[in-house]
Design a protein around this motif. Structure first.
Motif, PDB file in Angstrom:
ATOM      1  N   PRO A 397       0.838  -1.214   0.000  1.00  0.00           N
ATOM      2  CA  PRO A 397       0.000   0.000   0.000  1.00  0.00           C
ATOM      3  C   PRO A 397       0.866   1.255   0.000  1.00  0.00           C
ATOM      4  CG  PRO A 397      -0.632  -1.498   1.778  1.00  0.00           C
ATOM      5  CD  PRO A 397       0.662  -2.013   1.217  1.00  0.00           C
ATOM      6  N   PRO A 398       0.331   2.363  -0.491  1.00  0.00           N
ATOM      7  CA  PRO A 398       1.095   3.613  -0.511  1.00  0.00           C
ATOM      8  C   PRO A 398       1.181   4.251   0.875  1.00  0.00           C
ATOM      9  CG  PRO A 398      -1.126   3.991  -1.284  1.00  0.00           C
ATOM     10  CD  PRO A 398      -1.029   2.525  -1.014  1.00  0.00           C
ATOM     11  N   ALA A 399       2.030   5.278   1.002  1.00  0.00           N
ATOM     12  CA  ALA A 399       2.189   5.955   2.296  1.00  0.00           C
ATOM     13  C   ALA A 399       0.869   6.593   2.747  1.00  0.00           C
ATOM     14  CB  ALA A 399       3.272   7.020   2.194  1.00  0.00           C
ATOM     15  N   ARG A 400       0.129   7.178   1.780  1.00  0.00           N
ATOM     16  CA  ARG A 400      -1.168   7.793   2.135  1.00  0.00           C
ATOM     17  C   ARG A 400      -2.236   6.721   2.018  1.00  0.00           C
ATOM     18  NH1 ARG A 400       0.524  12.375  -0.676  1.00  0.00           N
ATOM     19  NH2 ARG A 400       0.430  14.253   0.608  1.00  0.00           N
ATOM     20  N   LEU A 401      -2.857   6.384   3.128  1.00  0.00           N
ATOM     21  CA  LEU A 401      -3.896   5.348   3.088  1.00  0.00           C
ATOM     22  C   LEU A 401      -5.228   5.971   2.682  1.00  0.00           C
ATOM     23  CD1 LEU A 401      -2.638   3.379   6.179  1.00  0.00           C
ATOM     24  CD2 LEU A 401      -2.753   2.507   3.840  1.00  0.00           C
ATOM     25  N   ALA A 402      -6.241   5.098   2.540  1.00  0.00           N
ATOM     26  CA  ALA A 402      -7.499   5.574   1.936  1.00  0.00           C
ATOM     27  C   ALA A 402      -8.346   6.415   2.885  1.00  0.00           C
ATOM     28  CB  ALA A 402      -8.302   4.377   1.440  1.00  0.00           C
ATOM     29  N   LEU A 403      -7.947   6.527   4.136  1.00  0.00           N
ATOM     30  CA  LEU A 403      -8.697   7.400   5.054  1.00  0.00           C
ATOM     31  C   LEU A 403      -7.850   8.616   5.373  1.00  0.00           C
ATOM     32  CD1 LEU A 403     -10.398   5.076   7.689  1.00  0.00           C
ATOM     33  CD2 LEU A 403     -11.435   6.284   5.776  1.00  0.00           C
ATOM     34  N   ALA A 404      -8.498   9.761   5.495  1.00  0.00           N
ATOM     35  CA  ALA A 404      -7.770  11.006   5.732  1.00  0.00           C
ATOM     36  C   ALA A 404      -6.903  10.904   6.983  1.00  0.00           C
ATOM     37  CB  ALA A 404      -8.766  12.153   5.884  1.00  0.00           C
ATOM     38  N   SER A 405      -5.679  11.452   6.903  1.00  0.00           N
ATOM     39  CA  SER A 405      -4.767  11.579   8.040  1.00  0.00           C
ATOM     40  C   SER A 405      -4.267  10.247   8.580  1.00  0.00           C
ATOM     41  CB  SER A 405      -5.406  12.368   9.195  1.00  0.00           C
ATOM     42  OG  SER A 405      -6.076  13.480   8.696  1.00  0.00           O
ATOM     43  N   LEU A 406      -4.255   9.232   7.723  1.00  0.00           N
ATOM     44  CA  LEU A 406      -3.741   7.920   8.140  1.00  0.00           C
ATOM     45  C   LEU A 406      -2.665   7.507   7.137  1.00  0.00           C
ATOM     46  CD1 LEU A 406      -4.160   5.675  10.214  1.00  0.00           C
ATOM     47  CD2 LEU A 406      -5.887   4.683   8.702  1.00  0.00           C
ATOM     48  N   TYR A 407      -1.471   7.156   7.662  1.00  0.00           N
ATOM     49  CA  TYR A 407      -0.302   6.954   6.801  1.00  0.00           C
ATOM     50  C   TYR A 407       0.428   5.669   7.183  1.00  0.00           C
ATOM     51  CZ  TYR A 407      -1.336  11.866   6.089  1.00  0.00           C
ATOM     52  OH  TYR A 407      -1.990  13.037   5.821  1.00  0.00           O
ATOM     53  N   LEU A 408       1.207   5.181   6.209  1.00  0.00           N
ATOM     54  CA  LEU A 408       1.951   3.933   6.408  1.00  0.00           C
ATOM     55  C   LEU A 408       3.434   4.199   6.162  1.00  0.00           C
ATOM     56  CD1 LEU A 408       1.099   1.001   6.963  1.00  0.00           C
ATOM     57  CD2 LEU A 408       1.049   0.623   4.482  1.00  0.00           C
ATOM     58  N   ALA A 409       4.287   3.609   6.993  1.00  0.00           N
ATOM     59  CA  ALA A 409       5.740   3.709   6.773  1.00  0.00           C
ATOM     60  C   ALA A 409       6.338   2.313   6.922  1.00  0.00           C
ATOM     61  CB  ALA A 409       6.343   4.701   7.762  1.00  0.00           C
ATOM     62  N   GLY A 410       7.664   2.226   7.081  1.00  0.00           N
ATOM     63  CA  GLY A 410       8.313   0.926   7.255  1.00  0.00           C
ATOM     64  C   GLY A 410       8.272   0.090   5.987  1.00  0.00           C
ATOM     65  N   ASP A 411       8.605  -1.192   6.135  1.00  0.00           N
ATOM     66  CA  ASP A 411       8.629  -2.043   4.941  1.00  0.00           C
ATOM     67  C   ASP A 411       7.230  -2.509   4.549  1.00  0.00           C
ATOM     68  OD1 ASP A 411       8.491  -3.666   7.162  1.00  0.00           O
ATOM     69  OD2 ASP A 411      10.147  -4.990   6.573  1.00  0.00           O
ATOM     70  N   ALA A 412       6.211  -2.052   5.275  1.00  0.00           N
ATOM     71  CA  ALA A 412       4.830  -2.313   4.866  1.00  0.00           C
ATOM     72  C   ALA A 412       4.435  -1.398   3.700  1.00  0.00           C
ATOM     73  CB  ALA A 412       3.892  -2.065   6.048  1.00  0.00           C
ATOM     74  N   ALA A 413       5.122  -0.243   3.594  1.00  0.00           N
ATOM     75  CA  ALA A 413       4.716   0.762   2.603  1.00  0.00           C
ATOM     76  C   ALA A 413       5.436   0.555   1.279  1.00  0.00           C
ATOM     77  CB  ALA A 413       5.027   2.155   3.148  1.00  0.00           C
ATOM     78  N   ASP A 414       4.787   0.981   0.226  1.00  0.00           N
ATOM     79  CA  ASP A 414       5.339   0.863  -1.119  1.00  0.00           C
ATOM     80  C   ASP A 414       6.687   1.577  -1.201  1.00  0.00           C
ATOM     81  OD1 ASP A 414       5.379   0.144  -3.748  1.00  0.00           O
ATOM     82  OD2 ASP A 414       4.354   1.958  -4.426  1.00  0.00           O
ATOM     83  N   GLY A 415       7.614   1.008  -1.955  1.00  0.00           N
ATOM     84  CA  GLY A 415       8.912   1.658  -2.126  1.00  0.00           C
ATOM     85  C   GLY A 415       9.783   0.840  -3.050  1.00  0.00           C
ATOM     86  N   ASP A 416      10.931   1.449  -3.418  1.00  0.00           N
ATOM     87  CA  ASP A 416      11.878   0.810  -4.339  1.00  0.00           C
ATOM     88  C   ASP A 416      12.645  -0.338  -3.727  1.00  0.00           C
ATOM     89  OD1 ASP A 416      11.736   2.128  -6.660  1.00  0.00           O
ATOM     90  OD2 ASP A 416      13.732   3.057  -6.570  1.00  0.00           O
ATOM     91  N   TYR A 417      12.802  -0.268  -2.398  1.00  0.00           N
ATOM     92  CA  TYR A 417      13.756  -1.156  -1.740  1.00  0.00           C
ATOM     93  C   TYR A 417      13.095  -2.324  -1.036  1.00  0.00           C
ATOM     94  CZ  TYR A 417      17.402   2.294  -2.481  1.00  0.00           C
ATOM     95  OH  TYR A 417      18.300   3.134  -3.041  1.00  0.00           O
ATOM     96  N   PRO A 418      13.888  -3.370  -0.783  1.00  0.00           N
ATOM     97  CA  PRO A 418      13.401  -4.450   0.084  1.00  0.00           C
ATOM     98  C   PRO A 418      13.456  -3.971   1.536  1.00  0.00           C
ATOM     99  CG  PRO A 418      15.681  -4.843  -0.572  1.00  0.00           C
ATOM    100  CD  PRO A 418      15.257  -3.580  -1.265  1.00  0.00           C
ATOM    101  N   SER A 419      13.257  -4.876   2.494  1.00  0.00           N
ATOM    102  CA  SER A 419      13.354  -4.471   3.913  1.00  0.00           C
ATOM    103  C   SER A 419      14.813  -4.188   4.224  1.00  0.00           C
ATOM    104  CB  SER A 419      12.908  -5.602   4.840  1.00  0.00           C
ATOM    105  OG  SER A 419      11.614  -6.013   4.582  1.00  0.00           O
ATOM    106  N   THR A 420      15.146  -2.926   4.271  1.00  0.00           N
ATOM    107  CA  THR A 420      16.506  -2.550   4.665  1.00  0.00           C
ATOM    108  C   THR A 420      16.390  -1.326   5.557  1.00  0.00           C
ATOM    109  OG1 THR A 420      16.644  -1.172   2.695  1.00  0.00           O
ATOM    110  CG2 THR A 420      17.688  -3.340   2.551  1.00  0.00           C
ATOM    111  N   LEU A 421      17.488  -0.991   6.206  1.00  0.00           N
ATOM    112  CA  LEU A 421      17.483   0.194   7.061  1.00  0.00           C
ATOM    113  C   LEU A 421      17.150   1.421   6.210  1.00  0.00           C
ATOM    114  CD1 LEU A 421      20.640  -0.690   9.158  1.00  0.00           C
ATOM    115  CD2 LEU A 421      18.237  -0.928   9.823  1.00  0.00           C
ATOM    116  N   GLU A 422      17.806   1.521   5.055  1.00  0.00           N
ATOM    117  CA  GLU A 422      17.559   2.679   4.188  1.00  0.00           C
ATOM    118  C   GLU A 422      16.111   2.695   3.697  1.00  0.00           C
ATOM    119  OE1 GLU A 422      19.417   5.235   3.481  1.00  0.00           O
ATOM    120  OE2 GLU A 422      18.708   6.070   1.587  1.00  0.00           O
ATOM    121  N   GLY A 423      15.598   1.517   3.353  1.00  0.00           N
ATOM    122  CA  GLY A 423      14.211   1.455   2.887  1.00  0.00           C
ATOM    123  C   GLY A 423      13.275   1.966   3.975  1.00  0.00           C
TER     124      GLY A 423
END
Ligand SMILES: Cc1cc2nc3c(=O)[nH]c(=O)nc-3n(C[C@H](O)[C@H](O)[C@H](O)COP(=O)(O)OP(=O)(O)OC[C@H]3O[C@@H](n4cnc5c(N)ncnc54)[C@H](O)[C@@H]3O)c2cc1C
Length: 446
Positions: A397-423
């Motif tokens: 899922p993207p960082a901005r979730l489908a409800l207002a003011s609710l966000y996702l980070a960590g390796d649960a969120a969409d991104g270029d990298y696998p689970s890494t510190l930088e990711g």
């Protein structure tokens, strides 16, 4: 007026997010279930015989991509050169195989490294260089994602065994056939094919809490963040334009909430909000598989020293050879003299054996490859859910979730990298920037 943001999870992602938010003038409440920050990258006290050592829950290595992590560490006053040992990008094995990038412009750094490589046939060297040049021309983008093994269909078994599979295991914690070709290409773009110094390997000299989580927590406290450790969040619920967060029977309120949690935990907390709009994100999170990593710590006499701080090992789980990398923690920090850390990624076969059997197998492997004596003591630390499995075509899922003011980070969120510190750091910063953009007074909330 500053708005209050609740960040749930004080791993590297939640800490990065909270630091960015307080720097932007927001009031932050940071929750973590554990008694200490750092999540999957933190110090633990390990008993090895009659002594205790401050080591890590798992030995870490930063391969190539770490720009945002280093910038954030510097911002909070970490002496990066003291905290991390910088090595040229290299794969070295105890039998003399060595591929080390030279500090030259791309792709000369690799060409020169291949010219001087030890243990690779000339045909393999040509093929490795051709591979990098080909993907550079294609800007490291694959038309349709596929298993990473398909990238190496024409490569020799030796190049796969010594180079491509170890890189995939170390960076993605997955076997080539399990991993996404695109995610591996992203990692190769930022490591093997990156500009000289940004391709270096970084090995933490100090324990990971000293390297980041400790200083980050101090910086947050100094900037007035409300840090609540030992506070698992059990429930979220929307309350008008705000959020209620329930932890240990107490309800707090925030204008925005960032979930910086591993996928299964994020899914469970989103489900607690009982909102149909979150169902697609919960489904995506539920489909993300996690994979284990084992770290075997072996203690020898304090005089024992390997010739280098880190080396790759040839594993063969069927033959009881589980170790893939060995790190000399005494070379990194004299306080740990005599302690080696051996890493087993994608550790399915290794976690199937009892820890003492695993430790004894790794000790035998080191004795065969490096002529080491029997260790004085050992300990096995296994993280069953160390990382996500970056499967081909995996959707997060993207960082901005489908409800207002609710966000996702960590390796649960969409991104270029696998689970890494930088990711994780990048995902934390991205979530913070999304919060800041949405909470700007002229936006009046999202
Ligand atoms: C053994 C091992 C080896 C690794 N090796 C490497 C490596 O060599 N290089 C590399 O770059 N990466 C490596 N990684 C991956 C890296 O450590 C992780 O990707 C990163 O630490 C994840 O950070 P995070 O903040 O996204 O998540 P986490 O660190 O998982 O943080 C989530 C936090 O949320 C907390 N939490 C969970 N549920 C709740 C709740 N309900 N309420 C409140 N708090 C909650 C947890 O306590 C935790 O502190 C390794 C990981 C492991 C485990």
């Amino acid at each position: 007026m500053s708005r209050r943001v609740a960040v749930i999870g004080a791993g590297w992602s939640g800490l990065a997010c909270a630091l960015e938010l307080v720097a932007g003038g927001h009031a932050v409440t940071l929750f973590d279930a554990a008694p200490q920050p750092g999540g999957r990258a933190r110090a633990v006290t390990v008993r090895l015989g009659d002594r205790h050592f401050e080591l890590d829950n798992g030995q870490h290595l930063l391969i190539g991509a770490y720009r945002c992590t280093l910038a954030l560490m510097r911002r909070i006053g970490v002496d990066v050169d003291d905290a991390l040992l910088r090595l040229p990008f290299e794969l070295r094995y105890p039998d003399g195989f060595l591929l080390r990038a030279r500090r030259l412009p791309v792709p000369l750094h690799l060409a020169a490294g291949l010219l001087r490589a030890n243990g690779l046939s000339w045909a393999d060297r040509r093929q490795v260089l051709a591979f990098v040049l080909r993907w550079q021309r294609r800007r490291w983008r694959i038309a349709a994602d596929a298993p990473a093994s398909t990238l190496f269909d024409g490569a020799s078994a030796e190049a796969v065994r010594r180079l491509w599979r170890p890189l995939c295991l170390a960076a993605l914690n997955a076997e080539l056939h399990q991993a996404s070709a695109q995610v591996l290409l992203n990692v190769l773009r930022d490591s093997l094919a990156a500009q000289a110094r940004s391709a270096d390997l970084l090995v933490p000299r100090r324990d990971l809490t000293q390297v980041f989580a400790g200083p980050a927590l101090q910086a947050l406290a100094a900037r007035g963040a409300d840090v609540r450790l030992r506070c698992p969040v059990q429930q979220l619920s929307a309350a008008g334009s705000r959020w209620h967060i329930v932890s240990r029977g107490e309800t707090s309120t925030a204008d925005a909430v960032v979930l910086a949690l591993p996928p299964p935990r994020a899914a469970a907390l989103l489900a607690s909000a009982q909102h149909a709009a979150l169902a697609p994100a919960i489904r995506l999170l539920g489909a993300i598989a996690m994979a284990p990593i084992a770290t075997v710590y072996l203690r020898f006499a304090p005089t024992l020293r390997l010739p280098w701080a880190a080396s790759t090992l040839l594993d063969d789980p069927g033959q009881g050879r589980f170790g893939q990398w060995v790190f000399d923690r005494g070379r990194l920090d004299p306080v740990n003299a005599g302690v080696l850390a051996v890493v087993v990624s994608a550790a399915g076969p290794a976690v199937a054996v009892e820890p003492p059997v695993l430790a004894a197998s790794v000790a035998r492997q080191l004795s065969a490859d490096l002529g080491l004596p029997q260790p004085l003591a050992s300990a096995v630390l296994t993280e069953q859910r160390a990382t996500i499995v970056p499967a081909p075509g995996l959707q997060r899922p993207p960082a901005r979730l489908a409800l207002a003011s609710l966000y996702l980070a960590g390796d649960a969120a969409d991104g270029d990298y696998p689970s890494t510190l930088e990711g994780s750091v990048r995902a934390g910063l991205a979530a913070a920037r999304a919060v800041e953009a949405d909470l700007r007074p002229d936006r009046g909330g999202r």
